[in-house]
Write a protein that holds these residues in place. Structure first.
Motif: not given
Length: 187
Positions: A55-64, A174-187
């Motif tokens: 998820l960290k890599g996804y945000v770094e790549k798609n929403n720097p 735990a997976f859902e909570n991890m996803h929720r943490i990064f949700k704002d950054a993926a928009a």
């Protein structure tokens, strides 16, 4: 990002199905008890860490741009996600299924459920929700009281299958909570 979450949920479903199959076919329930707890805990922690990195890599790549404009928020998100990989996975001790004091074991399960629920809600929603955590604790304690009174192998197998389902729910949360943490950054 939803695709990443769904992929980890699918992997979890696959390992749960395999594990339940092994337990149903097992002749040595004591060996199964030890193996199940260790495998679930290890698998959950490893995949939660992998999901964090993905998820960290996804945000770094798609929403720097989000990272550049929200450095402090990004760091907070990374801290929360890292904390979740360290402390966000609770798999109850399997020894609870073996002992003879159902009351003490059910209190232990209830207390563990309460603490874990508080941690999950604190990480996911920025404030602890006491009522849902208390209800989770009571339900877990009552369920443990009735489930942990088994002595026969078949009942132990059924209880172990229920334990696997509970662990699946914790890992899934735990997976859902991890996803929720990064949700704002993926928009």
């Amino acid at each position: 990002m939803d695709k990443i979450l769904n992929e980890y949920k699918r992997k979890l479903e696959d390992i749960i199905v395999d594990m339940k199959s092994e337990v149903r076919e097992s002749f040595d329930i004591n060996d199964s008890l030890n193996r199940v707890r260790d495998e679930l805990s290890k698998w959950g922690k490893n995949n939660l860490s992998l999901m964090f990195q993905e998820l960290k890599g996804y945000v770094e790549k798609n929403n720097p741009k989000f990272i550049e404009e929200n450095k402090e928020k990004w760091e907070t998100m990374l801290d929360k996600a890292d904390a979740l990989t360290q402390y966000g996975l609770y798999v109850a001790p399997i020894d609870l299924l073996r002992g003879s004091d159902s009351t003490a074991k059910s209190i232990y399960v209830g207390a563990g459920a309460f603490v874990s629920s508080i941690v999950f809600t604190k990480l996911a929603m920025k404030k602890a929700k006491l009522l849902p955590s208390f209800l989770t604790s009571v339900i877990s304690g009552v369920a443990a009281y009735y489930l942990l009174d088994a002595n026969k192998d078949e009942e132990m197998k059924n209880m172990l299958l229920s334990y696997i389902d509970d662990a699946k729910d914790w890992i899934d949360t735990a997976f859902e909570n991890m996803h929720r943490i990064f949700k704002d950054a993926a928009a």
